[in-house]
Design an enzyme around this catalytic site. Structure first.
Site, short mmCIF file in Angstrom:
data_model
loop_
_atom_site.label_atom_id
_atom_site.label_comp_id
_atom_site.label_asym_id
_atom_site.label_seq_id
_atom_site.Cartn_x
_atom_site.Cartn_y
_atom_site.Cartn_z
N HIS A 1 0.88 -1.18 0.00
CA HIS A 1 0.00 0.00 0.00
C HIS A 1 0.91 1.22 0.00
CE1 HIS A 1 -3.49 -2.46 1.87
NE2 HIS A 1 -3.70 -2.30 0.57
N SER A 2 0.83 1.97 -1.10
CA SER A 2 1.87 2.97 -1.34
C SER A 2 1.96 4.10 -0.32
CB SER A 2 1.72 3.57 -2.74
OG SER A 2 0.36 3.74 -3.09
N ARG A 3 0.84 4.45 0.33
CA ARG A 3 0.89 5.59 1.25
C ARG A 3 1.54 5.25 2.58
NH1 ARG A 3 -5.70 6.00 1.89
NH2 ARG A 3 -6.07 4.14 3.16
N GLU A 4 1.83 3.96 2.80
CA GLU A 4 2.38 3.53 4.09
C GLU A 4 3.90 3.67 4.07
OE1 GLU A 4 0.34 -0.28 4.42
OE2 GLU A 4 -1.59 0.73 4.33
N ARG B 1 -3.42 4.68 -2.03
CA ARG B 1 -3.23 3.36 -1.42
C ARG B 1 -3.06 2.24 -2.45
NH1 ARG B 1 -5.42 0.06 2.98
NH2 ARG B 1 -6.67 -1.67 2.22
N ARG C 1 -6.56 -7.02 -1.54
CA ARG C 1 -7.88 -7.65 -1.64
C ARG C 1 -7.96 -8.44 -2.95
NH1 ARG C 1 -7.59 -5.46 2.52
NH2 ARG C 1 -9.15 -4.32 3.77
N SER D 1 1.32 -0.24 7.33
CA SER D 1 1.15 0.66 8.49
C SER D 1 -0.25 1.28 8.33
CB SER D 1 2.23 1.75 8.52
OG SER D 1 1.96 2.78 7.58
N TYR D 2 -0.90 1.88 9.31
CA TYR D 2 -0.43 1.97 10.67
C TYR D 2 -1.40 1.23 11.58
CZ TYR D 2 -4.08 5.58 10.73
OH TYR D 2 -5.28 6.26 10.62
#
Lengths: 420, 165
Positions: free
Chosen positions: A180-183, A238, A256, A308-309
């Site tokens: 998930h890229s934003r993590e 994300r 998913r 995260s998170y």
């Protein structure tokens, strides 16, 4: 804002001779004529060598004073005795100057020359991380190799680092970050893990013993299209960046999209949502490439996917309430891993199966890997618990990576000692 | 479970002061989620046991600083992509947290978990009365759906009167 200009000037000075170790910058906001007078008194005391960044101008207007280390106590005493309140704007000026200097070096497009000068305490772009990988391989050709396991929707290479001391198709551990890229703390931790593995091996400690009999595969940027997008357009992106016919909305949730309870409750069929499962399992090349890799390797014994998170350690299942057959062992192993993680900085983790600990989620990575027979399938959710969330301050990268590594080692050692 | 009414939760909480770690205070609360209706905020009663730290001086200093600005304060992306918050914007960030608490309360059910993800934008609006006014765009992250949605939130604040959303 004035601060960066001043700091830049200080950096210029600092690179010559002056040091600001122990210097503090205090802020006084004079509320009365007496306050103002007291501050002006300080100005007259030349031996204190005070440097007024913001000179006294009037009531209610801040006065900022750089105070050299030897004068810190006397100045504070002077203010406190007179009942003048102050706040400490900068506790250690040298630390800030050092940070700013590193920042400036980085932003002047100077790529690191080797993995020892790479800045692990800051967030990097995709190019910088890919450069890091090449440097690591070049410096350690007998331990590290880079595999391209596929290409993303936007045709970016999907790279996996392989750490191996030899053998043929040894039992292996898989770790991925950044699905998930934003993590962002996860990709940053992945970079740190890569360096750590190399260091342990060189010093014959830590995971060196694991590398005697097992290989480690590490995919640092599992979703490079998403990651690039978080740098250029939307920091909170994300999903992947795929466009499937029939919708204007972009992207599939790569957690998913796996073939484990695909499409069941715990994912969304709406392409415009963050948990969209995609048109069919493995529709996303980022997912398919890992599926193909795992199947053709055939000897992966532990699979850890890092997010995260929330500060959680999770094991299957997410798509159903039925407990995993190895539930008890996984639960006990989680307890040990979490204890090791917490031992470093006291960071509190909760653990359990996905469905009982966070929520029902279908088509998830570790449900699929577990059902493939990879018993030690875990997901970490790293720092924090919501104060900064996805925007975790860069200064927490290394502490997060360090503590997580302790938890990972417990899992890796258990896999090594309980071969199946 | 309360028949025909909803679900009531009795909570014992420990509050930690993020600006003074190690300083904790106990709190008890009762939360009632109403049956069925998605348009009604849960009822909350909370009691703090003990004292909260006085912030009078810092509040006044912030108030004076903002009131004395020649141009209205405008800022965006707090924290920035790297998690940084410039020190002078920290109170703006904290005020956004408080305001987001209200929005979160008003929109929570037993199946949501919200956090403030980022202050996308904030603009001060000068007023003729004594309040400070900030017009925020707050990004709220919801854990179960993973959605991040923008909320326009207007906050009035005064050192003695506190925050109103």
């Amino acid at each position: 804002m004035r601060l960066p200009v001043l700091l830049a000037a200080l950096v210029a000075v600092a690179t010559c001779t002056e040091t600001f170790v122990g210097h503090q910058v205090l802020r006084v906001v004079p509320k009365s004529d007496e306050d103002l007078q007291k501050v002006q008194e300080l100005q007259a005391l030349e031996h204190l060598q005070l440097d007024f960044w913001l000179a006294p101008r009037g009531l209610g207007v801040p006065v900022d004073i750089r105070v050299p280390f030897p004068s810190v106590q006397p100045v504070k005493a002077h203010l406190e005795a007179a009942g003048v309140s102050y706040s400490i704007m900068i506790e250690d000026l040298q630390a800030l100057v050092d940070e700013e200097q590193m920042e400036m070096l980085r932003s002047s497009r100077q790529l690191p020359l080797d993995t020892n000068t790479f800045n692990y305490a800051s967030y990097h772009s995709l190019d910088e991380i890919y450069t890091f990988m090449d440097l690591l391989v070049a410096e350690n050709p007998n331990l590290v190799s880079k595999l391209e396991i596929g290409r993303s929707t936007e045709n970016r290479p999907l790279y996996v680092l392989k750490f191996s001391t030899g053998g043929t198709n040894r039992p292996a551990i898989w770790i991925d970050t950044g699905i998930h890229s934003r993590e962002w703390v996860t990709q940053a931790s992945g970079v740190w893990f890569a360096k750590k593995i190399v260091q342990d091996h060189a010093n014959n400690e830590g995971v060196a013993s694991i590398l005697e009999t097992m290989d480690i595969f590490l995919e640092i940027v599992t979703n490079p299209d998403g990651f690039a997008f978080t740098h250029t357009k939307n920091r909170l992106w994300r999903k992947t960046r795929s466009k499937h016919s029939g919708s204007i909305c972009v992207g599939v949730d790569p957690n998913r999209n796996w073939d484990a309870g695909f499409g069941e409750a715990g994912a969304s069929a709406n392409p415009c949502t963050e948990t969209y499962h995609g048109p069919y399992p493995n529709s996303e090349p980022e997912v398919k490439s890992i599926v193909d890799f795992v199947k053709s390797h055939g000897n992966i014994k532990a699979f850890i996917s890092i997010h995260s998170y929330s500060q959680l350690l999770l094991y299957p299942y997410g798509y159903k309430t039925a407990p995993a057959p190895d539930q008890q062992e996984l639960h006990e192993l989680s307890a040990k891993a979490v204890a090791a993680l917490s031992s470093l900085y006291g960071t509190k983790y909760t653990y359990g199966s996905i469905i009982t600990t966070i929520y029902r989620a279908s088509g998830g990575t570790i449900d699929w890997t577990y059902d493939q027979g990879i018993k030690y399938s875990f997901t970490f959710e790293l720092r924090d618990t919501g104060r900064y969330g996805f925007l975790l301050p860069a200064k927490q990268i290394i502490p997060t990576a360090e503590e997580t590594w302790l938890g990972l080692k417990v899992i890796m050692e258990h896999a090594r000692d309980n071969m199946y | 479970d309360i028949d025909d009414v909803g679900h009531k939760y009795y909570l014992e909480l420990e509050l930690e002061d993020v600006l003074d770690k190690g300083r904790t205070v106990s709190c008890t609360a009762e939360v009632l989620y109403h049956l069925g209706s998605k348009s009604s905020a849960p009822d909350v009663q909370a009691t703090v046991q003990g004292e909260l730290r006085s912030t009078q001086e810092a509040d006044q200093e912030f108030y004076n600083r903002i009131r004395s600005l020649e141009k209205e304060l405008v800022a965006e992306n707090i924290p920035d992509s790297h998690g940084n918050v410039p020190p002078e914007l920290e109170p703006i960030h904290l005020l956004a947290w408080a305001a987001s608490g209200y929005v979160i309360w008003q929109n929570s059910t037993e199946n949501t978990k919200f956090h403030l993800a980022q202050v996308k934008h904030v603009k001060q609006v000068k007023r003729t009365d004594e309040d400070l006014q900030f017009d925020y765009v707050l990004l709220l992250h919801e854990m179960v759906s993973q959605e991040v949605a923008p909320w326009e939130v207007t906050v009035l604040w005064h050192p003695q009167r506190g925050a109103r959303v």
